[in-house]
Design an enzyme around this catalytic site. Structure first.
Site, short mmCIF file in Angstrom:
data_model
loop_
_atom_site.label_atom_id
_atom_site.label_comp_id
_atom_site.label_asym_id
_atom_site.label_seq_id
_atom_site.Cartn_x
_atom_site.Cartn_y
_atom_site.Cartn_z
N HIS A 58 2.65 7.63 -1.72
CA HIS A 58 2.02 8.94 -1.56
C HIS A 58 2.91 10.01 -2.19
O HIS A 58 4.11 10.06 -1.90
CB HIS A 58 1.80 9.27 -0.08
CG HIS A 58 0.86 8.33 0.60
ND1 HIS A 58 1.23 7.05 0.98
CD2 HIS A 58 -0.44 8.48 0.98
CE1 HIS A 58 0.19 6.45 1.55
NE2 HIS A 58 -0.83 7.29 1.56
N ASP A 116 -1.41 8.24 -3.56
CA ASP A 116 -2.56 8.84 -2.88
C ASP A 116 -2.27 10.27 -2.42
O ASP A 116 -1.12 10.66 -2.23
CB ASP A 116 -2.93 8.02 -1.64
CG ASP A 116 -3.67 6.74 -1.97
OD1 ASP A 116 -3.72 6.37 -3.16
OD2 ASP A 116 -4.17 6.09 -1.04
#
Length: 233
Positions: free
Chosen positions: A196, A50
């Protein structure tokens, strides 16, 4: 179950609005709302990243995945895509999928319907223009859906996606070992792993620890005979 978690005094309107926000943390909420947390029947594990693209984090992650011959899905932020569209093209050229995370990274519970629709349209346009790929999946910032945004996502024909395992790699006190342990201990086929490749919305430099954890995660998957893949369409 949802009303109990929100509190005994929660009104029906509050449950409808905020109930979906419990999907990442309260077992049963995601499946009840038909939010994708796992890909049952899949032979491997879906790695997802993400908040990118990030000028340092994304290339490092791409190189690690390339060396391992692994594929992943990147949920992108439109405001970052607009700054680095060429990096999005690199993700796609490497054989990975890109999907929609947001344009600006904000809690959906604080957005009106109009603000949400404006945000996802801006994000969609930026990602599709940079990647040449149509958006199929949507994951909200912080993993938080509201009732109205969940309905809006489905009306757009997108699949709402969360995760079944996460490294909590955005935390300031996370380490490569803690990230790998959280993400891969007990992992099994069908799991969706949240990581991430950027630190725009998390602890500064967190992508460095994620990059250090990724080879450990990939090694654990290999030891279990599990392949990695992008999310199935």
């Amino acid at each position: 179950m949802i009303s109990a978690a929100l509190g005994a005094g929660a009104s029906a309107a509050a449950v409808l609005h905020a109930g979906p926000a419990l999907a990442p943390i309260l077992p049963g909420v995601g499946p009840a709302l038909q939010i994708e947390l796992r890909q049952d029947g899949a032979e491997g594990v879906a790695l997802t990243f993400d908040d990118g693209p990030h000028p340092q984090g994304t290339p490092v992650v791409l190189e690690i995945l390339r060396e391992a011959e692994a594929t992943a899905t990147f949920f992108l932020a439109g405001e970052q895509v607009a700054k680095r569209p060429a990096l999005v093209a690199e993700i796609v050229a490497a054989g990975h999928r890109v999907e929609l995370h947001c344009h600006r990274h904000r809690n959906l519970l604080r957005l009106s319907a109009g603000q949400f629709l404006d945000d996802v349209e801006r994000g969609r346009a930026a990602i599709e223009e940079a990647s040449g790929q149509p958006i199929a999946d949507y994951r909200p910032p912080y993993g938080i859906f509201s009732g109205s945004t969940l309905r809006a996502v489905r009306r757009r024909g997108w699949r709402p996606v969360l995760w079944s395992r996460w490294g909590k790699d955005w935390r300031r006190n996370a380490t490569a070992d803690s990230i790998a342990r959280r993400a891969s201990t007990g992992i099994r086929a069908g799991d969706i792993v949240l990581l991430h490749d950027a630190d725009y919305y998390s602890a500064r430099g967190s992508w460095v620890r994620t990059a250090a954890a990724l080879p450990l995660i990939l090694a654990e998957l290999e030891s279990r005979g599990l392949k990695t893949s992008s999310l199935r369409r």
